[in-house]
Scaffold this motif. Structure first.
Motif, PDB file in Angstrom:
ATOM      1  N   GLY A  91       0.787  -1.229   0.000  1.00 29.54           N
ATOM      2  CA  GLY A  91       0.000   0.000   0.000  1.00 29.54           C
ATOM      3  C   GLY A  91       0.814   1.272   0.000  1.00 29.54           C
ATOM      4  N   ASN A  92       2.126   1.168  -0.187  1.00 29.31           N
ATOM      5  CA  ASN A  92       2.973   2.361  -0.237  1.00 29.31           C
ATOM      6  C   ASN A  92       2.858   3.043  -1.598  1.00 29.31           C
ATOM      7  OD1 ASN A  92       4.002   1.761   2.363  1.00 29.31           O
ATOM      8  ND2 ASN A  92       5.460   0.319   1.460  1.00 29.31           N
ATOM      9  N   PRO A  93       2.966   4.351  -1.652  1.00 33.60           N
ATOM     10  CA  PRO A  93       2.865   5.048  -2.947  1.00 33.60           C
ATOM     11  C   PRO A  93       4.041   4.716  -3.861  1.00 33.60           C
ATOM     12  CG  PRO A  93       3.490   6.568  -1.197  1.00 33.60           C
ATOM     13  CD  PRO A  93       3.127   5.283  -0.529  1.00 33.60           C
ATOM     14  N   ASP A  94       3.737   4.485  -5.139  1.00 35.39           N
ATOM     15  CA  ASP A  94       4.748   4.217  -6.172  1.00 35.39           C
ATOM     16  C   ASP A  94       5.600   2.992  -5.857  1.00 35.39           C
ATOM     17  OD1 ASP A  94       3.915   6.458  -7.597  1.00 35.39           O
ATOM     18  OD2 ASP A  94       5.270   7.776  -6.490  1.00 35.39           O
ATOM     19  N   GLU A  95       5.035   2.020  -5.142  1.00 40.11           N
ATOM     20  CA  GLU A  95       5.799   0.819  -4.822  1.00 40.11           C
ATOM     21  C   GLU A  95       5.731  -0.175  -5.984  1.00 40.11           C
ATOM     22  OE1 GLU A  95       4.202  -1.396  -1.606  1.00 40.11           O
ATOM     23  OE2 GLU A  95       2.179  -1.465  -2.419  1.00 40.11           O
ATOM     24  N   PHE A  96       6.599  -1.173  -5.917  1.00 37.81           N
ATOM     25  CA  PHE A  96       6.606  -2.232  -6.921  1.00 37.81           C
ATOM     26  C   PHE A  96       5.315  -3.047  -6.804  1.00 37.81           C
ATOM     27  CE2 PHE A  96       7.707  -6.737  -7.854  1.00 37.81           C
ATOM     28  CZ  PHE A  96       7.900  -6.602  -9.219  1.00 37.81           C
ATOM     29  N   ASP A  97       4.672  -3.295  -7.944  1.00 36.99           N
ATOM     30  CA  ASP A  97       3.406  -4.025  -7.956  1.00 36.99           C
ATOM     31  C   ASP A  97       3.704  -5.514  -7.793  1.00 36.99           C
ATOM     32  OD1 ASP A  97       0.843  -4.909  -8.214  1.00 36.99           O
ATOM     33  OD2 ASP A  97       0.392  -3.771 -10.032  1.00 36.99           O
ATOM     34  N   TYR A  98       3.884  -5.927  -6.542  1.00 41.77           N
ATOM     35  CA  TYR A  98       4.249  -7.311  -6.255  1.00 41.77           C
ATOM     36  C   TYR A  98       3.108  -8.266  -6.573  1.00 41.77           C
ATOM     37  CZ  TYR A  98       5.879 -11.363  -3.584  1.00 41.77           C
ATOM     38  OH  TYR A  98       6.267 -12.623  -3.211  1.00 41.77           O
ATOM     39  N   ALA A  99       1.870  -7.821  -6.352  1.00 46.10           N
ATOM     40  CA  ALA A  99       0.714  -8.693  -6.615  1.00 46.10           C
ATOM     41  C   ALA A  99       0.627  -9.044  -8.101  1.00 46.10           C
ATOM     42  CB  ALA A  99      -0.568  -7.999  -6.147  1.00 46.10           C
ATOM     43  N   ARG A 100       0.774  -8.058  -8.964  1.00 46.85           N
ATOM     44  CA  ARG A 100       0.725  -8.342 -10.405  1.00 46.85           C
ATOM     45  C   ARG A 100       1.914  -9.187 -10.826  1.00 46.85           C
ATOM     46  NH1 ARG A 100      -0.416  -3.904 -15.076  1.00 46.85           N
ATOM     47  NH2 ARG A 100      -2.517  -4.260 -14.289  1.00 46.85           N
ATOM     48  N   HIS A 101       3.068  -8.943 -10.209  1.00 50.75           N
ATOM     49  CA  HIS A 101       4.263  -9.730 -10.522  1.00 50.75           C
ATOM     50  C   HIS A 101       4.015 -11.211 -10.234  1.00 50.75           C
ATOM     51  CE1 HIS A 101       8.445 -11.050 -10.622  1.00 50.75           C
ATOM     52  NE2 HIS A 101       8.299 -11.516  -9.388  1.00 50.75           N
ATOM     53  N   LEU A 102       3.392 -11.532  -9.097  1.00 52.45           N
ATOM     54  CA  LEU A 102       3.123 -12.927  -8.757  1.00 52.45           C
ATOM     55  C   LEU A 102       2.120 -13.544  -9.723  1.00 52.45           C
ATOM     56  CD1 LEU A 102       2.926 -13.186  -4.851  1.00 52.45           C
ATOM     57  CD2 LEU A 102       4.760 -13.897  -6.388  1.00 52.45           C
ATOM     58  N   ARG A 103       1.098 -12.783 -10.091  1.00 53.02           N
ATOM     59  CA  ARG A 103       0.109 -13.320 -11.026  1.00 53.02           C
ATOM     60  C   ARG A 103       0.737 -13.581 -12.386  1.00 53.02           C
ATOM     61  NH1 ARG A 103      -3.488  -9.764  -8.188  1.00 53.02           N
ATOM     62  NH2 ARG A 103      -2.958  -8.073  -9.622  1.00 53.02           N
ATOM     63  N   ARG A 104       1.640 -12.717 -12.807  1.00 54.72           N
ATOM     64  CA  ARG A 104       2.326 -12.957 -14.076  1.00 54.72           C
ATOM     65  C   ARG A 104       3.204 -14.193 -14.009  1.00 54.72           C
ATOM     66  NH1 ARG A 104       4.219  -6.751 -15.495  1.00 54.72           N
ATOM     67  NH2 ARG A 104       2.257  -6.071 -16.452  1.00 54.72           N
ATOM     68  N   LYS A 105       3.701 -14.515 -12.818  1.00 48.00           N
ATOM     69  CA  LYS A 105       4.498 -15.725 -12.634  1.00 48.00           C
ATOM     70  C   LYS A 105       3.634 -16.974 -12.514  1.00 48.00           C
ATOM     71  CE  LYS A 105       8.738 -14.054 -12.501  1.00 48.00           C
ATOM     72  NZ  LYS A 105       9.795 -14.486 -13.452  1.00 48.00           N
TER      73      LYS A 105
END
Length: 304
Positions: free
Chosen positions: A148-162
């Motif tokens: 939930g931090n501003p401008d953070e790495f989209d870890y959730a989308r990264h996992l879904r892409r994996k």
């Protein structure tokens, strides 16, 4: 370009198409190019539309594999460890496939083996876990989430892409080993041989940072790399050297070409056999690096 545009659209506007919808679109494409094969602009538009739709469908199917009906409640699941567990600072990370759910002594199988990241506490019991172990866990499955931090790495989308549907934490004493599946995929066999190569380096006396660097440069194993080494290579602008890709395969290809070219210049009949040996050697190199995507892609292109 239309294929790339289709992939980007499928990632931005995910919508899962069925196989029958894609087949219907393909038949329509064949009808158009057969009916209007003399109209250049119609043929070109049909090809572009078909390639764009293919990229969109491929991406949407990939996204569809991660869709999972989360209940938000703690339940008992059957899972299988797909890769070797990774030791983290405070936990053990296991990449698991969901086999089914157990409810009131009734086991139900999962139609699609969804992938999850399971975190287990670091103790003597979890230290014995290996790839292929089947477990019963009592945990709550959760979808990937960011901090939930501003401008953070989209870890959730990264996992879904994996290809991962979510994450879970299994508390101590809330899991039990029920069996072991000894079958291995080609990728898992390749990773096992990569570990054997790293073990050979250890037996030759390499250790600590030396072992980490030589393992990363030769077989692409970066698990032993410390943060200091990664930062040093990053600051010097040479971090790409630690990631096996076309650069390393290119050097290997040039070396093999330099060695073999004088042979087929002298004996022309050996040229096809020597070229075949070169391609097989590149394929073997990809195998011993664990069949990573970057190396396989480079080997395919150099082979062509």
């Amino acid at each position: 370009m239309p294929l790339v545009v289709g992939i980007l659209c499928g990632d931005t506007f995910p919508h899962v198409f069925s196989v029958w919808e894609y087949v219907a679109g393909f038949l329509l494409f064949l009808f158009i190019i057969g009916r209007y094969k003399h109209a250049g602009w119609v043929y070109g538009a049909a090809v572009y539309l078909f390639l764009g739709s293919t990229g969109f469908c491929l991406m949407s199917w990939q996204q569809g594999k991660t869709v999972f009906p989360f209940s938000g409640k703690t339940a008992v699941y059957r899972v299988s460890i797909r890769e070797h567990p990774e030791e983290r600072e405070r936990s053990i990370l296991c990449r698991v496939a969901l086999l089914g759910e157990v409810e009131q002594d009734t086991a139900t199988d999962c139609l699609r083996n969804h992938l999850f990241l399971a975190y287990l506490p670091k103790d003597s019991a979890t230290a014995t876990l290996r790839r292929g172990d089947e477990l019963l866990i009592s945990a709550r499955l959760a979808p990937p989430a960011n901090n939930g931090n501003p401008d953070e790495f989209d870890y959730a989308r990264h996992l879904r892409r994996k290809g991962y549907s979510g994450t879970t934490y299994v508390a101590g004493g809330h899991w039990r080993k029920t069996g072991h599946d000894a079958s291995r995929t080609v990728s898992q066999v390749a990773l096992d041989y990569r570990e054997k190569v790293v073990g050979l380096y250890r037996s030759l006396g390499f250790e600590a940072d030396e072992l980490a660097v030589i393992s990363a440069l030769t077989v692409g194993d970066k698990e032993e790399l410390s943060d200091d080494i990664v930062e040093t290579y990053s600051v010097s602008g040479a971090s790409h050297v630690l990631a096996l890709s076309g650069l390393h395969v290119g050097f290997l290809y040039a070396l093999l070409l330099f060695v073999l070219r004088p042979l087929w210049r002298r004996w022309q009949r050996l040229k096809p056999l020597l070229l075949l040996c070169l391609v097989l050697f590149l394929a073997s190199f990809a195998f011993f690096t664990g069949l990573s995507s970057s190396v396989v892609r480079s080997v395919v292109m150099f082979s062509l």
